[in-house]
Design an enzyme around this catalytic site. Structure first.
Site, PDB file in Angstrom:
ATOM      1  N   ARG A  15       0.842  -1.191   0.000  1.00 24.49           N
ATOM      2  CA  ARG A  15       0.000   0.000   0.000  1.00 24.49           C
ATOM      3  C   ARG A  15       0.884   1.250   0.000  1.00 24.49           C
ATOM      4  NH1 ARG A  15      -3.443  -2.716  -1.689  1.00 24.49           N
ATOM      5  NH2 ARG A  15      -5.463  -3.217  -0.759  1.00 24.49           N
ATOM      6  N   HIS A  43      -0.445   0.013  -9.856  1.00 32.12           N
ATOM      7  CA  HIS A  43      -1.154  -0.867  -8.919  1.00 32.12           C
ATOM      8  C   HIS A  43      -1.608  -2.142  -9.650  1.00 32.12           C
ATOM      9  CE1 HIS A  43      -3.608  -1.000  -4.967  1.00 32.12           C
ATOM     10  NE2 HIS A  43      -3.435  -2.216  -5.435  1.00 32.12           N
TER      11      HIS A  43
HETATM   12  P1  NAP Z   1      -2.025 -11.466   4.958  1.00 29.46           P
HETATM   13  O1  NAP Z   1      -2.175 -12.884   4.496  1.00 29.46           O
HETATM   14  O2  NAP Z   1      -3.016 -10.949   5.928  1.00 29.46           O
HETATM   15  O3  NAP Z   1      -0.563 -11.351   5.600  1.00 29.46           O
HETATM   16  C1  NAP Z   1      -0.167 -10.244   6.329  1.00 29.46           C
HETATM   17  C2  NAP Z   1       1.217 -10.517   6.904  1.00 29.46           C
HETATM   18  O4  NAP Z   1       1.712  -9.299   7.467  1.00 29.46           O
HETATM   19  C3  NAP Z   1       1.190 -11.553   8.029  1.00 29.46           C
HETATM   20  O5  NAP Z   1       2.339 -12.388   7.958  1.00 29.46           O
HETATM   21  C4  NAP Z   1       1.239 -10.694   9.273  1.00 29.46           C
HETATM   22  O6  NAP Z   1       1.865 -11.298  10.403  1.00 29.46           O
HETATM   23  C5  NAP Z   1       2.128  -9.552   8.808  1.00 29.46           C
HETATM   24  N1  NAP Z   1       1.924  -8.368   9.641  1.00 29.46           N
HETATM   25  C6  NAP Z   1       0.791  -7.669   9.848  1.00 29.46           C
HETATM   26  N2  NAP Z   1       1.009  -6.653  10.714  1.00 29.46           N
HETATM   27  C7  NAP Z   1       2.324  -6.723  11.053  1.00 29.46           C
HETATM   28  C8  NAP Z   1       3.150  -5.965  11.900  1.00 29.46           C
HETATM   29  N3  NAP Z   1       2.679  -4.927  12.602  1.00 29.46           N
HETATM   30  N4  NAP Z   1       4.447  -6.328  12.026  1.00 29.46           N
HETATM   31  C9  NAP Z   1       4.945  -7.392  11.350  1.00 29.46           C
HETATM   32  N5  NAP Z   1       4.199  -8.158  10.500  1.00 29.46           N
HETATM   33  C10 NAP Z   1       2.902  -7.821  10.367  1.00 29.46           C
HETATM   34  O7  NAP Z   1      -2.006 -10.472   3.724  1.00 29.46           O
HETATM   35  P2  NAP Z   1      -1.698 -10.808   2.189  1.00 29.46           P
HETATM   36  O8  NAP Z   1      -2.830 -11.500   1.541  1.00 29.46           O
HETATM   37  O9  NAP Z   1      -0.352 -11.431   2.120  1.00 29.46           O
HETATM   38  O10 NAP Z   1      -1.650  -9.337   1.556  1.00 29.46           O
HETATM   39  C11 NAP Z   1      -0.740  -8.363   2.021  1.00 29.46           C
HETATM   40  C12 NAP Z   1      -1.101  -7.032   1.428  1.00 29.46           C
HETATM   41  O11 NAP Z   1      -0.746  -6.984   0.038  1.00 29.46           O
HETATM   42  C13 NAP Z   1      -2.593  -6.673   1.408  1.00 29.46           C
HETATM   43  O12 NAP Z   1      -3.055  -6.259   2.653  1.00 29.46           O
HETATM   44  C14 NAP Z   1      -2.625  -5.575   0.375  1.00 29.46           C
HETATM   45  O13 NAP Z   1      -2.412  -4.350   1.005  1.00 29.46           O
HETATM   46  C15 NAP Z   1      -1.457  -5.898  -0.537  1.00 29.46           C
HETATM   47  N6  NAP Z   1      -1.888  -6.276  -1.881  1.00 29.46           N
HETATM   48  C16 NAP Z   1      -1.420  -5.551  -2.935  1.00 29.46           C
HETATM   49  C17 NAP Z   1      -1.772  -5.903  -4.216  1.00 29.46           C
HETATM   50  C18 NAP Z   1      -1.225  -5.153  -5.400  1.00 29.46           C
HETATM   51  O14 NAP Z   1      -1.612  -5.416  -6.530  1.00 29.46           O
HETATM   52  N7  NAP Z   1      -0.311  -4.225  -5.201  1.00 29.46           N
HETATM   53  C19 NAP Z   1      -2.621  -7.005  -4.440  1.00 29.46           C
HETATM   54  C20 NAP Z   1      -3.081  -7.697  -3.347  1.00 29.46           C
HETATM   55  C21 NAP Z   1      -2.716  -7.346  -2.056  1.00 29.46           C
HETATM   56  P3  NAP Z   1       1.269 -12.637  11.109  1.00 29.46           P
HETATM   57  O15 NAP Z   1       1.578 -13.728  10.120  1.00 29.46           O
HETATM   58  O16 NAP Z   1       2.063 -12.747  12.347  1.00 29.46           O
HETATM   59  O17 NAP Z   1      -0.199 -12.409  11.291  1.00 29.46           O
HETATM   60  C1  GLV Z   2      -5.184  -5.034  -4.292  1.00 29.18           C
HETATM   61  O1  GLV Z   2      -4.433  -4.161  -3.985  1.00 29.18           O
HETATM   62  C2  GLV Z   2      -5.828  -5.912  -3.361  1.00 29.18           C
HETATM   63  O2  GLV Z   2      -5.744  -5.634  -2.154  1.00 29.18           O
HETATM   64  O3  GLV Z   2      -6.446  -6.892  -3.779  1.00 29.18           O
END
Ligand code: NAP
Ligand code: GLV
Length: 313
Positions: free
Chosen positions: A228, A276
């Site tokens: 983000r 994005h």
């Molecule tokens: P997720 O499965 O919820 O994983 C989040 C990870 O971040 C977990 O390992 C969590 O730790 C860790 N975390 C959260 N808060 C933290 C903190 N304060 N300190 C250290 N680690 C922390 O999320 P995801 O599905 O991987 O997605 C991650 C992000 O990618 C989304 O929220 C979104 O913003 C972004 N995204 C971007 C795109 C794009 O096209 N650019 C597309 C999709 C998503 P724990 O394992 O200990 O809970």
């Molecule tokens: C894209 O940024 C998503 O969160 O799916």
């Protein structure tokens, strides 16, 4: 069930989603607008990064299913009906796309491919020093759906990979060093060649990529922000790029999207940017995943991929 479909998109994209969702859950009625249906009749909403207020005043809402993985905007909507479960999109196809983008960015930084692209524009024929993959330390912030898949892919490519998460939970993929807590992060930074951000945006992670983090990295390190825009202090990054403290940044997300015309990132020689697009929601797989959760709701089965609002992701 009456289901509302709403989001921040144009009509063409909305109609494509509506067609895919209707095909995936033929037993339910999907509404593309609140006109024509009583607010009391809507039991679920399928949303794509909706603007605040779009779900206000739905007294019988039982599930908000996001088509986006990140739900920071949704959780920031003060008008959301209280206590309604929110499910986010968790899709292996999206994780795979994110891992591809992370690999492309790290590989391009490692092998100097962004610099070669610039040299081509300038008509410069100049070889750059070549390092082995196992000489580079890549730190992935986040070890969730995307971070885990990206870390594994990078490890398979031969990089030395660490991944930072909040707490305990599952082990890191084999060969990936797991880090937790602020001291562990600070301790690792001086040895990191490329930092890849895949954290959710929460009050704790907002602004984490700031001047002090850039200063703690070795001179010339790479930054890859795929999560983000609000994770990153853009002015601090520009200063770090201009001073050479950060060698190059790959940015997919921004404080303001679309990135405003005239923003310094557009023409900066040490910035590679994407609109994005690091991991788009794949309509084919995601429609089925959303539909499966709606069917679970209708049948009274446990819901999948629920967000914990208190922790912010
Ligand atoms: P997720 O499965 O919820 O994983 C989040 C990870 O971040 C977990 O390992 C969590 O730790 C860790 N975390 C959260 N808060 C933290 C903190 N304060 N300190 C250290 N680690 C922390 O999320 P995801 O599905 O991987 O997605 C991650 C992000 O990618 C989304 O929220 C979104 O913003 C972004 N995204 C971007 C795109 C794009 O096209 N650019 C597309 C999709 C998503 P724990 O394992 O200990 O809970
Ligand atoms: C894209 O940024 C998503 O969160 O799916």
């Amino acid at each position: 069930m009456n289901i509302l479909l709403t989001g921040s998109w144009d009509d063409t994209e909305r109609d494509a989603w509506a067609a895919a969702l209707r095909a995936a859950m033929p037993g339910h009625t999907l509404w593309l607008s609140r006109e024509g249906v009583a607010a009391e009749a809507i039991e679920a909403a399928i949303v794509a990064n909706p603007a605040p207020g779009q779900l206000q005043g739905l007294p019988r809402l039982r599930l908000i299913q996001s088509l986006w993985a990140g739900v920071d905007r949704l959780l920031g909507d003060a008008s959301l009906p209280a206590g309604v479960p929110i499910a986010r999109m968790v899709d292996p196809a999206m994780n795979a796309a994110m891992a591809e983008t992370a690999l492309w960015a790290v590989l391009s930084l490692h092998r100097g491919f962004f610099r070669y692209a610039r040299q081509q524009q300038q008509g410069v024929w100049q070889e750059l020093p070549q390092r082995r993959a196992d000489e580079l330390h890549v730190l992935v912030l986040g070890l969730g759906q995307m971070g885990r898949t990206a870390a594994l892919r990078l490890r398979q490519q031969g990089y030395r990979v660490s991944a930072w998460r909040r707490a305990g939970g599952d082990a890191a993929p084999e060969g990936v060093e797991r880090l937790s807590g602020a001291p562990a992060l600070r301790g690792a930074l001086p040895g990191v060649d490329v930092l890849v951000n895949l954290l959710p945006l929460t009050p704790e992670t907002r602004g984490l990529l700031d001047e002090s983090l850039f200063a703690a990295l070795p001179r010339g390190a790479g930054i890859v922000n795929l999560a983000r825009g609000a994770h990153l202090d853009e002015a601090a990054l520009l200063a770090a790029l201009d001073s050479g403290q950060i060698g190059h940044a790959v940015l997919d997300v921004f404080q303001t999207e679309p990135l405003p015309a005239g923003h310094r990132f557009w023409g900066h020689p040490q910035v590679t940017l994407l609109p994005h697009a690091a991991a788009q929601t794949d309509l084919r797989s995601a429609a089925a995943i959303a539909a499966a959760n709606l069917e679970a709701l209708a049948a009274g089965r446990p819901l999948m991929n629920l967000v914990q609002p208190a922790r912010g992701y």
